[in-house]
Design a protein around this motif. Structure first.
Motif, PDB file in Angstrom:
ATOM      1  N   LEU A  95       0.816  -1.212   0.000  1.00 22.66           N
ATOM      2  CA  LEU A  95       0.000   0.000   0.000  1.00 22.66           C
ATOM      3  C   LEU A  95       0.852   1.266   0.000  1.00 22.66           C
ATOM      4  CD1 LEU A  95      -2.696  -1.070   2.653  1.00 22.66           C
ATOM      5  CD2 LEU A  95      -2.860  -1.191   0.163  1.00 22.66           C
ATOM      6  N   VAL A  96       2.097   1.135   0.378  1.00 19.90           N
ATOM      7  CA  VAL A  96       2.953   2.312   0.538  1.00 19.90           C
ATOM      8  C   VAL A  96       3.679   2.645  -0.760  1.00 19.90           C
ATOM      9  CG1 VAL A  96       5.028   3.179   1.700  1.00 19.90           C
ATOM     10  CG2 VAL A  96       3.263   1.984   3.021  1.00 19.90           C
ATOM     11  N   ASP A  97       4.313   1.629  -1.361  1.00 18.69           N
ATOM     12  CA  ASP A  97       5.142   1.910  -2.539  1.00 18.69           C
ATOM     13  C   ASP A  97       5.121   0.698  -3.478  1.00 18.69           C
ATOM     14  OD1 ASP A  97       7.034   2.498  -4.434  1.00 18.69           O
ATOM     15  OD2 ASP A  97       8.608   3.028  -2.994  1.00 18.69           O
ATOM     16  N   PRO A  98       4.598   0.861  -4.692  1.00 20.88           N
ATOM     17  CA  PRO A  98       4.516  -0.264  -5.631  1.00 20.88           C
ATOM     18  C   PRO A  98       5.872  -0.896  -5.907  1.00 20.88           C
ATOM     19  CG  PRO A  98       3.307   1.634  -6.465  1.00 20.88           C
ATOM     20  CD  PRO A  98       4.019   2.094  -5.244  1.00 20.88           C
ATOM     21  N   ALA A  99       6.938  -0.136  -5.813  1.00 23.45           N
ATOM     22  CA  ALA A  99       8.272  -0.688  -6.067  1.00 23.45           C
ATOM     23  C   ALA A  99       8.599  -1.804  -5.082  1.00 23.45           C
ATOM     24  CB  ALA A  99       9.334   0.416  -5.991  1.00 23.45           C
ATOM     25  N   ILE A 100       8.084  -1.677  -3.874  1.00 26.57           N
ATOM     26  CA  ILE A 100       8.299  -2.731  -2.879  1.00 26.57           C
ATOM     27  C   ILE A 100       7.613  -4.011  -3.332  1.00 26.57           C
ATOM     28  CG2 ILE A 100       7.762  -3.428  -0.505  1.00 26.57           C
ATOM     29  CD1 ILE A 100       8.211  -0.499   0.332  1.00 26.57           C
ATOM     30  N   GLY A 101       6.437  -3.869  -3.885  1.00 26.76           N
ATOM     31  CA  GLY A 101       5.732  -5.034  -4.419  1.00 26.76           C
ATOM     32  C   GLY A 101       6.473  -5.641  -5.595  1.00 26.76           C
ATOM     33  N   GLU A 102       7.006  -4.771  -6.442  1.00 27.45           N
ATOM     34  CA  GLU A 102       7.757  -5.282  -7.610  1.00 27.45           C
ATOM     35  C   GLU A 102       8.991  -6.062  -7.169  1.00 27.45           C
ATOM     36  OE1 GLU A 102       8.306  -1.670  -9.815  1.00 27.45           O
ATOM     37  OE2 GLU A 102       6.114  -1.432  -9.913  1.00 27.45           O
TER      38      GLU A 102
END
Lengths: 279, 279, 279, 279
Positions: free
Chosen positions: C141-148
């Motif tokens: 929810l904070v930063d899509p890069a973390i999900g990537e």
């Protein structure tokens, strides 16, 4: 010690009656000086010591450590920055957890010079102005032995500042719940207040009450960081050859306030600073 | 009562098993309806009652009074206004001071339908979205008799919202210090939290602790103003012919969440809303 | 270094992938060992390192510094002393002010092993029991890069303890108001909660709001005293030849909880400890 | 109205200059009387009205509503029950959000009689003793127009009680953050303090600050429950033929304190009660 050329500065933490003489000797030896409050119990003797410092051109910092406490700094900052506007009303609450030993009470110079002197300095520090008049209501409510020694243990002191602001200092030699050290300033655009410090932030809820542990009990716990910070500031002033952040003048003004408070208590009337220190 | 043409609206506070039938009869009589939660313990029966309301074209408001409490309103406002950004994490703490009588426990439909239903509604209200999945961890920790009646008394329920936010509902049938009713939301730009209500703000400091009196003990004290406010809102909706602020749909969704939580508890796995209510 | 007979003990603060090997070498050299968490990202490798410590008969302390923070200590004390009775429900809120750099995220082993591992240890420490089952709801929810990068940045994790207590761990990689480190335990006879730490206690009241400055921003400020205290405790354990207060076993159990949380997140179901670590 | 035998009691909320006459007429008509503070701006006129009440044998209650506020009641209870021991130091902070209109200022009798009179009553109520001496430090800091009307807008007033306790009353006509109504008592065995009331308990945390909404803005919000409670108490006293909880004597004593405070301000010295009211 004073002859050692390796030593640049000295810190005076001895009993009050030795401060002035050590200051004079240290100044004569060209040492930078940090001295615990008060400089002396007598204004005349204080002025002699300050004159010696002046003549020697050395630095002098007085140990009003509370100015270096993060809480009071934030209060001062709220005033200085204009965040709360012009100061109108100030409260300084300063209560010890228990009275000192009677042997100490007898040589302390009295509560106003010994204990309230910190609050007088705090009032000047927070408002950033000089006080013009003091009125003291004081009594012996904690321990009759303190009264027998000629001192008081409880007081409400009203200060009037040059710019119109007024302050109330609240002193007690015994707050059974611990060291109570608070301040608050009402200004034209807001107010700032600060509270006590605690060893932990835990809150316990039981069938009886919602409670927390007592605040830090006394100055060695409550003000430990401020003692480090004031000494750091002194060292920096010596090292960088800048003015000390708490001066001999500050020490003198706090003493005058203490003497005025004592006179007000004895005479049952408001006393102007000019009655103590001339013009 | 329902035949009296002088009567425009009725308020249903009877036992839950009578709600659906009274709603249907009142709707048939053209009355505006305020009904305590839940509409019914069965989703099918709930849907029948809602269909009757729909057919009759009358208003229905469900008694989720906490939406009218000033504290929760302020939390909702912080979310709705964008003050704290997009919601990420929600905590709802909802603990009773003591379990209800066992006779009540046996007919209540279980803690999820009886007690947590308020928190399910609160979660939907605060986030402003629908929940997609529920996971329940629950146990009998307060009173074994509750377990013998087939119910639980302590739970942590995790909700996943359609937009990605997650919520934790904390329930206990016994917080010995009183009614514990709190909520907090972490959002992308800040957080908001609200706490308990107290009969007074006094803080007592003694040699033992810094303490205050217990919070308001139960809902009749804690939520008295919200009961007045929800009834006022119902009356205004009837008078002005505007939609009621808490609808039959809200009552239905909270029930679905309660049924999903129960299923999750029984099956030891997360349960999707679609498993309870189809698509 | 390890060959120097003057050196009794070593402190391992290097990157995680070097911990196990240094532990083994230090143990072989007969050194007492302090190691930052986690011992390793792999349970098998962790067990090898612990076996080496066992064989060598040296001490090992793991860097779960939060156990030495005065606030968490007071929470633990309220549980251990029986002041709040048997624990029922626990909340641990642990939010960073901002995500770490992406390079760090990629090698960190994931949020559960890198960040939540502190909270897993805290849960075990506060309750004083082992966890049996973990359920994770987590998201990006904070930063899509973390999900990537294959990680999550927001989570609610439910723990079930052997004795019936349940805990919720709340993690976010970004609380814009600063480091949010709180805990609370509801027990059969009361509750205890602790809050954030602040640089000052000042409260500012203006025409807009009643406010205070943000909490201490991150761990180097918030936990500085706990870092000193844990090292003092390690030194005392070495000097007095007493057990270290945080052991290799504690490090292993926290890792197992992290691996279970990750598995629960990946598989969308509650995971029992025995699935990770056998019996 | 006074002739109507159906009417047992009257409530006087008219302007102050009409109070005494209505009291006399109502007493002559045998009515029970509730009268807003102050009875009159003149002590002589007050005494005449009280004599009429005495002669008629009717009840009189004065509208010191704050005694019925749950917060101040709890402070009083802590003193009365001995929970905090013998009172030593009292602080009453009583600040309005904004000055009244200048037309009101001109006829109000001045801040001490109009506003501080509530605080004088509160001081007597909290300590449970009479005041012997008053010292006033007051100024015009908020609005020069108030000074031009011969009044002050800011004050610190020191009270000395018969038993030795001392109190500080802090008044301002303008606290920009709203109605500031607090009290605190330090006693020999502890302290009690109470704070402001708020419309909600929500705390908002953002990247700028941790904050809450302003306190209830003025007396109609802050004291609404106390107005109901004082009227209930009056009705009960009439119904049960018991003494009223706030008497004409209380009204008289608060007026004497206000007159002493004004005299102290004008003459720049502490004033004893006996200077105003003889012995």
């Amino acid at each position: 010690l004073l002859d050692d050329p390796e030593i640049d500065a000295i810190v005076i933490c001895s009993s009050t009656n030795t401060h002035a003489q050590i200051i004079e000797e240290a100044a004569a030896a060209g040492k930078q000086i940090f001295c615990e409050k008060p400089i002396d119990l007598s204004l005349a003797r204080t002025d002699e010591a300050l004159a010696a410092v002046e003549r020697a051109g050395v630095k002098l910092q007085i140990g009003f450590n509370r100015r270096f406490d993060a809480n009071y700094r934030r209060v001062r900052q709220a005033v200085e920055s204009g965040e709360i506007g012009t100061p109108h009303l100030v409260h300084i609450i300063s209560r010890d957890p228990a009275p000192p030993p009677m042997e100490y009470v007898r040589v302390s110079g009295g509560m106003f010079v010994d204990m309230t002197i910190h609050d007088f300095d705090m009032a000047r520090y927070l408002v950033g102005e000089e006080v013009e008049e003091v009125y003291t209501a004081a009594a012996v409510l904690v321990d009759p032995a303190i009264g027998e020694a000629g001192d008081v243990d409880t007081a409400l002191i009203t200060l009037r500042f040059a710019g119109g602001a007024m302050a109330c200092i609240d002193n007690s030699r015994r707050a059974v719940y611990g060291y109570d050290q608070r301040a608050e300033v009402l200004g034209s655009r807001g107010a700032v207040q600060t509270g006590n410090q605690y060893a932990n932030a835990a809150i316990i809820s039981t069938g009886e009450s919602i409670r927390r542990d007592l605040p830090l009990n006394f100055f060695m716990d409550r003000y430990v960081e401020s003692f480090v910070a004031e000494m750091t500031a002194f060292i920096e002033a010596v090292r960088d050859d800048t003015p000390t952040p708490v001066t001999g003048y500050d020490g003198r003004m706090a003493l005058i306030l203490a003497l005025a408070a004592r006179k007000s208590h004895r005479e049952g009337r408001p006393v102007r600073m000019s009655e103590i220190a001339g013009n």
